[in-house]
Structures are given as C-alpha cells and as structure tokens.
Design an enzyme around this catalytic site. Structure first.
Site, PDB file in Angstrom:
ATOM      1  N   CYS A  47      77.558 107.860 -10.729  1.00  0.00           N
ATOM      2  CA  CYS A  47      78.933 107.782 -11.186  1.00  0.00           C
ATOM      3  C   CYS A  47      79.395 109.127 -11.739  1.00  0.00           C
ATOM      4  O   CYS A  47      78.741 109.693 -12.608  1.00  0.00           O
ATOM      5  CB  CYS A  47      79.016 106.709 -12.269  1.00  0.00           C
ATOM      6  SG  CYS A  47      80.661 106.528 -12.888  1.00  0.00           S
ATOM      7  N   MET A  65      81.199  98.424  -9.631  1.00  0.00           N
ATOM      8  CA  MET A  65      82.456  99.134  -9.933  1.00  0.00           C
ATOM      9  C   MET A  65      82.923  98.702 -11.311  1.00  0.00           C
ATOM     10  O   MET A  65      83.300  97.544 -11.519  1.00  0.00           O
ATOM     11  CB  MET A  65      83.522  98.806  -8.880  1.00  0.00           C
ATOM     12  CG  MET A  65      83.246  99.428  -7.512  1.00  0.00           C
ATOM     13  SD  MET A  65      84.525  99.035  -6.316  1.00  0.00           S
ATOM     14  CE  MET A  65      84.111  97.359  -5.887  1.00  0.00           C
TER      15      MET A  65
END
Ligand SMILES: Cc1cc2nc3c(=O)[nH]c(=O)nc-3n(C[C@H](O)[C@H](O)[C@H](O)COP(=O)(O)O)c2cc1C
Length: 325
Positions: A100, A17
C-alpha cells in the site's frame, strides 16, 4: 489450490481495500465465488485498536472461512503481536501489507515503503510467521520505483521466511496507481518461487483474468477496483475459466436484489447514520454501470436515512420495470 491447511474454492480473490472491503462487502464477494477476501488493513499498533473503526475491521462475525486479516506496520515485534491477537480473535490467515502506498502507512516506513529495506522485510516476515500457527501471506508491489524493482528478491525472502502465498500488484510504490500495471515482473516472481502467487493490477474482466493467468503462469488472480459495484465479477470469472464462455448479463431485478441486500447489511453493520454514508459510496459504484441514471444516482447519494435510500432505490426499479412493460 491450498494455502496451508485451507483449500480454496476458487483461485480468484478479492483485493484488500481500506474503506471498501468491510465485512458486508467481503461476505458478498465470497458469496459470488471469491476464494479469499482479506480484511481492510489494520495497523500493527495495538494502541490504535480501541476505536469503532478498528473494532469493525476486526469483526468477522458470520464471515466464511478462511478469514484473512491484513496487518500493516514497520516494527517486527509489533507486527508479531498484532498477528497473534488477530489469530486469537478468529483470523485463519494473516496477510502482511507491503503493497500500500498510502501516506498514513508510509509515513512510518510501512506498506510498500518497506521494500527499500530488505533486511527489515526479512525480520518482519520471520517474526510474524514464527508468532502464529496459521499461514502468513504477503501482499506487495513489484518494487519501490522503476529503477528498484526488487519484487523477485522480496518474493525469495518471503519464501525463505515461511510465507505461504504472495500477491503481487504489478506497479511499483512510486507508480501509485498511475499507468498500466505490468505483469512481466509478476511473471518473474512466479518463476522464482514455489509458493502460490496471485497476480494483481487492472484485472477488470473474465477475459483479462484468463489472459493474466496464462501469461504470468500465476496460481490465481486478485481483483480490487473492478469488484466495486460489481461483486458478481467473481462468479463471471469463475464461470469463464471453467466453461470458456461468458455468463449472461445479470437481469436488472437481480442487480436490484443484490444492492438491496448489500444496503441492508451495511445499515445493520454500521448503524443507520454511518451505514447510509458507506452505502452512498457503493451506490455510486453500482450506478457507474448504468449510464443515463446519473440523476437517480445523485439523488441516492444525498439521502440521509436508510428507509428513504432503500425506498428510492426500489421505486426507481419499479418505475423502470413499468416503463419496460
Ligand atoms: C480504495 C483502495 C484501498 C486500498 N487499500 C488497500 C489495503 O488496505 N491494503 C492493500 O494491501 N492494498 C490496498 N489497496 C490496493 C489494492 O489491494 C490493489 O492492490 C490495487 O487496487 C490494484 O488492484 P486493482 O487494479 O484490481 O484494483 C487499495 C486500493 C484501493 C483502490
């Protein structure tokens, strides 16, 4: 479970992340039993690496192996070069980001937008696998939109090109983070390939992890947002999977000690000014689980110095302990 030469201590891993899985957080989650913890993604454009942010993303000092670096890009030769340089700098596994949906990446047809071009996916994977002598893994989604769920084809392309493990987020690129993750496509991916597959998306408890493992047949699961403010979730999941029962809730003093050590690591990794700012984010997540503590949380996220941030946190615990006594 093994990925290349690496035997993992757990099949539960931390999801990469950006802005969260910095070195202090990765080390913390590994301490709590995450089997792997990939770095925040790094652009494959090496010309962008000469910034404090990129240098920090490439810093693995003191990190336990196997160290995973995630790279994102659209050009096979740039991706290969980025992989090589990271291996030279200590990466033991290279993870390729095709999961992503972030704009900055997708503007250049990178991340999950690449799923629209399967030939390019194959060239990137092939190029990166050939360029390094460490295992290469792939993180991806179920497809680029609900009418184009090509996750199974992508998984086969990955396996054919030497990818050694896959993590599949059960949403398409177009879904962004909306709706619930679906794990049927993840199940189909697992059935289609022989390499290890990790299921990802909305796994937020030991029970949910066990259910997803059972339903998908996957080799492991990857946990992202549920680890924010709860890095001990890896210990809870490992305990539940091995013993079939829930771990006792952590005592407040234990949580305080975890937060304190985490904050101290952030100050030393980022320096005081940035460290305090990054710590605010983590404090907000830690305090999500403490209803009734909003005033303290609001105070903590406005403080400007490490000393005051830490003292305010510790005093609040002392006050609570005195009240409870
Ligand atoms: C703040 C944030 C940053 C993220 N950055 C990345 C990233 O750099 N690379 C990547 O592959 N996925 C990234 N993701 C996606 C996560 O790895 C994961 O696939 C997603 O959050 C779903 O898992 P979860 O429901 O367990 O959070 C990011 C997600 C969040 C919330």
């Amino acid at each position: 479970m093994k990925i290349g030469p690496h035997t993992l201590q757990s099949n539960i891993m931390l999801a990469p992340m950006a802005g969260v899985t910095d070195r202090p957080f990765r080390i913390l989650c590994r301490r709590f039993g995450a089997g792997l913890a990939a770095s925040e993604m790094l652009s494959a454009d090496v010309r962008l690496w000469d910034t404090p942010k990129s240098r920090r993303r490439m810093d693995h000092c003191g990190e336990p192996g196997p160290r995973v670096v995630q790279i994102a890009g659209f050009d096979p030769s740039m991706m290969a070069e980025a992989a090589r340089r990271n291996v030279d700098a200590g990466a033991q596994i290279i993870d390729i980001n095709m999961g992503c949906p972030a704009k900055k990446v997708c503007n250049r047809l990178a991340g999950s937008a690449l799923l629209q071009d399967e030939a390019l996916v194959a060239r990137i994977l092939h190029g990166v696998v050939r360029s390094v002598d460490v295992p290469v893994t792939l993180k991806t989604r179920t497809g680029w939109d609900r009418d184009h769920k090509n996750g199974v084809r992508i998984a086969r392309i990955a396996e054919d090109n030497g990818i050694q493990a896959l993590a599949i987020h059960g949403r398409t690129r177009a879904d962004l983070y909306q709706g619930e993750a679906e794990h049927e496509t993840v199940t189909a991916v697992k059935a289609a390939v022989k390499i290890p597959v990790f299921a990802n998306g909305d796994i937020d408890s030991p029970q949910r992890a066990a259910q997803i493992l059972r339903e998908t047949g996957c080799d492991g699961v990857m946990i992202g947002r549920a680890a924010q403010g709860r890095p001990w979730i890896f210990d809870e999941v490992n305990f539940f999977l091995s013993k079939g029962e829930s771990r006792a809730t952590l005592a407040p003093e234990k949580v305080r000690d975890i937060m304190r050590a985490h904050l101290e690591d952030l100050y030393s990794f980022y320096g005081d000014e940035t460290g305090v700012r990054v710590a605010r984010k983590h404090l907000s997540w830690y305090f999500r689980q403490h209803p009734g503590q909003e005033a303290l949380r609001n105070r903590l996220v406005q403080i400007e110095t490490p000393q005051e941030q830490l003292c305010t946190l510790l005093e609040s615990y002392d006050t609570r302990a005195q009240r409870a006594a």
